[in-house]
Design a protein around this motif. Sequence first.
Motif, PDB file in Angstrom:
ATOM      1  N   VAL A 147       0.842  -1.195   0.000  1.00  0.00           N
ATOM      2  CA  VAL A 147       0.000   0.000   0.000  1.00  0.00           C
ATOM      3  C   VAL A 147       0.877   1.244   0.000  1.00  0.00           C
ATOM      4  O   VAL A 147       1.875   1.313   0.723  1.00  0.00           O
ATOM      5  CB  VAL A 147      -0.914   0.029   1.250  1.00  0.00           C
ATOM      6  CG1 VAL A 147      -1.763   1.291   1.274  1.00  0.00           C
ATOM      7  CG2 VAL A 147      -1.799  -1.220   1.296  1.00  0.00           C
ATOM      8  N   LYS A 148       0.502   2.231  -0.802  1.00  0.00           N
ATOM      9  CA  LYS A 148       1.214   3.502  -0.792  1.00  0.00           C
ATOM     10  C   LYS A 148       0.698   4.313   0.395  1.00  0.00           C
ATOM     11  O   LYS A 148      -0.387   4.893   0.357  1.00  0.00           O
ATOM     12  CB  LYS A 148       1.001   4.283  -2.085  1.00  0.00           C
ATOM     13  CG  LYS A 148       1.867   5.550  -2.138  1.00  0.00           C
ATOM     14  CD  LYS A 148       1.717   6.298  -3.448  1.00  0.00           C
ATOM     15  CE  LYS A 148       2.627   7.532  -3.444  1.00  0.00           C
ATOM     16  NZ  LYS A 148       2.450   8.343  -4.684  1.00  0.00           N
ATOM     17  N   LEU A 149       1.497   4.314   1.462  1.00  0.00           N
ATOM     18  CA  LEU A 149       1.121   4.971   2.714  1.00  0.00           C
ATOM     19  C   LEU A 149       1.861   6.301   2.825  1.00  0.00           C
ATOM     20  O   LEU A 149       3.085   6.344   2.727  1.00  0.00           O
ATOM     21  CB  LEU A 149       1.483   4.050   3.881  1.00  0.00           C
ATOM     22  CG  LEU A 149       0.939   4.367   5.264  1.00  0.00           C
ATOM     23  CD1 LEU A 149      -0.581   4.371   5.277  1.00  0.00           C
ATOM     24  CD2 LEU A 149       1.462   3.344   6.277  1.00  0.00           C
ATOM     25  N   VAL A 150       1.087   7.368   3.038  1.00  0.00           N
ATOM     26  CA  VAL A 150       1.664   8.715   3.062  1.00  0.00           C
ATOM     27  C   VAL A 150       1.415   9.366   4.421  1.00  0.00           C
ATOM     28  O   VAL A 150       0.269   9.457   4.856  1.00  0.00           O
ATOM     29  CB  VAL A 150       1.053   9.591   1.945  1.00  0.00           C
ATOM     30  CG1 VAL A 150       1.639  10.997   1.993  1.00  0.00           C
ATOM     31  CG2 VAL A 150       1.264   8.957   0.587  1.00  0.00           C
ATOM     32  N   PRO A 151       2.483   9.817   5.107  1.00  0.00           N
ATOM     33  CA  PRO A 151       2.282  10.501   6.389  1.00  0.00           C
ATOM     34  C   PRO A 151       1.737  11.911   6.186  1.00  0.00           C
ATOM     35  O   PRO A 151       2.040  12.569   5.190  1.00  0.00           O
ATOM     36  CB  PRO A 151       3.690  10.537   6.990  1.00  0.00           C
ATOM     37  CG  PRO A 151       4.597  10.521   5.807  1.00  0.00           C
ATOM     38  CD  PRO A 151       3.913   9.710   4.758  1.00  0.00           C
ATOM     39  N   CYS A 152       0.928  12.369   7.134  1.00  0.00           N
ATOM     40  CA  CYS A 152       0.426  13.743   7.088  1.00  0.00           C
ATOM     41  C   CYS A 152       0.315  14.275   8.517  1.00  0.00           C
ATOM     42  O   CYS A 152       0.453  13.523   9.489  1.00  0.00           O
ATOM     43  CB  CYS A 152      -0.920  13.819   6.377  1.00  0.00           C
ATOM     44  SG  CYS A 152      -2.257  12.968   7.228  1.00  0.00           S
ATOM     45  N   THR A 153       0.063  15.559   8.642  1.00  0.00           N
ATOM     46  CA  THR A 153      -0.041  16.191   9.963  1.00  0.00           C
ATOM     47  C   THR A 153      -1.492  16.299  10.403  1.00  0.00           C
ATOM     48  O   THR A 153      -2.421  16.199   9.591  1.00  0.00           O
ATOM     49  CB  THR A 153       0.566  17.604   9.935  1.00  0.00           C
ATOM     50  OG1 THR A 153      -0.238  18.421   9.062  1.00  0.00           O
ATOM     51  CG2 THR A 153       2.003  17.581   9.447  1.00  0.00           C
ATOM     52  N   THR A 154      -1.678  16.529  11.698  1.00  0.00           N
ATOM     53  CA  THR A 154      -3.020  16.728  12.245  1.00  0.00           C
ATOM     54  C   THR A 154      -3.709  17.908  11.561  1.00  0.00           C
ATOM     55  O   THR A 154      -4.912  17.863  11.286  1.00  0.00           O
ATOM     56  CB  THR A 154      -2.929  16.989  13.762  1.00  0.00           C
ATOM     57  OG1 THR A 154      -2.312  15.858  14.390  1.00  0.00           O
ATOM     58  CG2 THR A 154      -4.295  17.214  14.375  1.00  0.00           C
ATOM     59  N   GLU A 155      -2.938  18.953  11.270  1.00  0.00           N
ATOM     60  CA  GLU A 155      -3.485  20.160  10.657  1.00  0.00           C
ATOM     61  C   GLU A 155      -4.054  19.895   9.267  1.00  0.00           C
ATOM     62  O   GLU A 155      -4.954  20.606   8.804  1.00  0.00           O
ATOM     63  CB  GLU A 155      -2.416  21.254  10.583  1.00  0.00           C
ATOM     64  CG  GLU A 155      -2.073  21.906  11.920  1.00  0.00           C
ATOM     65  CD  GLU A 155      -1.355  20.968  12.886  1.00  0.00           C
ATOM     66  OE1 GLU A 155      -0.622  20.065  12.409  1.00  0.00           O
ATOM     67  OE2 GLU A 155      -1.547  21.121  14.101  1.00  0.00           O
ATOM     68  N   GLU A 156      -3.560  18.866   8.598  1.00  0.00           N
ATOM     69  CA  GLU A 156      -4.064  18.524   7.267  1.00  0.00           C
ATOM     70  C   GLU A 156      -5.426  17.844   7.329  1.00  0.00           C
ATOM     71  O   GLU A 156      -6.113  17.720   6.313  1.00  0.00           O
ATOM     72  CB  GLU A 156      -3.063  17.622   6.542  1.00  0.00           C
ATOM     73  CG  GLU A 156      -1.781  18.325   6.130  1.00  0.00           C
ATOM     74  CD  GLU A 156      -0.800  17.366   5.482  1.00  0.00           C
ATOM     75  OE1 GLU A 156      -1.090  16.892   4.362  1.00  0.00           O
ATOM     76  OE2 GLU A 156       0.254  17.081   6.094  1.00  0.00           O
TER      77      GLU A 156
END
Length: 278
Positions: free
Chosen positions: A229-238
């Motif tokens: 799976v292409k897993l992408v990290p992001c921030t809470t603000e996103e």
Amino acid sequence: MRILITGANGQLGRELTKQYRNENVELILTDVDNLDITKVDEVFNIMIEKRPDVVINCAAHTAVDKCEEDVENAYRINTIGPKNLAAAAFAIGAEIVQVSTDYVFDGEGNAPLTEFDRTNPQTVYGETKLQGEELVKSLNPRHYVVRTAWLYGDGNNFVKTMIKLGESGNEVKVVSDQVGSPTSTVDLANVIRDLIKNKNYGTFHATCKGMCSWFDFAQEIFRLKNMDVKLVPCTTEEFPRPAKRPKYSVLRNYSLELTTGDITRDWKESLKEYLATL
């Protein structure tokens, strides 16, 4: 022993039912369709009729975002409900287990939180659950307040959501700046049963050992499932949400360590076992 479980159709309620059915225990299973815990007369009537030795309250308004707008119902279910159960349990000499949450803290620290750290809820959900704790403690000395976090089991949860998203073939974005301890209902139910067995009253944290971010949690799910799976990290603000999410909600099971011992497993071990059952 006779045990009344509220919220018996939820993830924890189902696991407790499964575990107790292997023991010499009479279960009284209730949910919103046959017991409204917000109505004091209904609660007292069932207590007087069934006379349980222990009440385990798994019922709660857990839709964190909805609580921000559905404030009155959040207080009814998360605060008044436990109050009614604790008072009725005390009236018949029964013990009560109140299941609570990491949301009673503000999530702003960077060290595992113990039962002796200051609470500071930042959401309606957290505030109503904290008030429920306080009322249970004040109304029934035979209480077990058990705080947990990032729970998954037989029902809708993060693990199943990730698997479903992963199977869609699309890119999956997961928050990487919130840290906690994924906890299996198996481990939480084991702790609750052990507390009751030992009559170890008080306030306890009960999460699996170790910590990770939601991103790390998803990564381990896909690794164990052998999913590419292409897993992408992001921030809470996103991912802005109505209710503030705690950035750091790692609970240390300190009161268990100091008393009967911490019997929970590492979160990765528990997750592996859970995935094998799906």
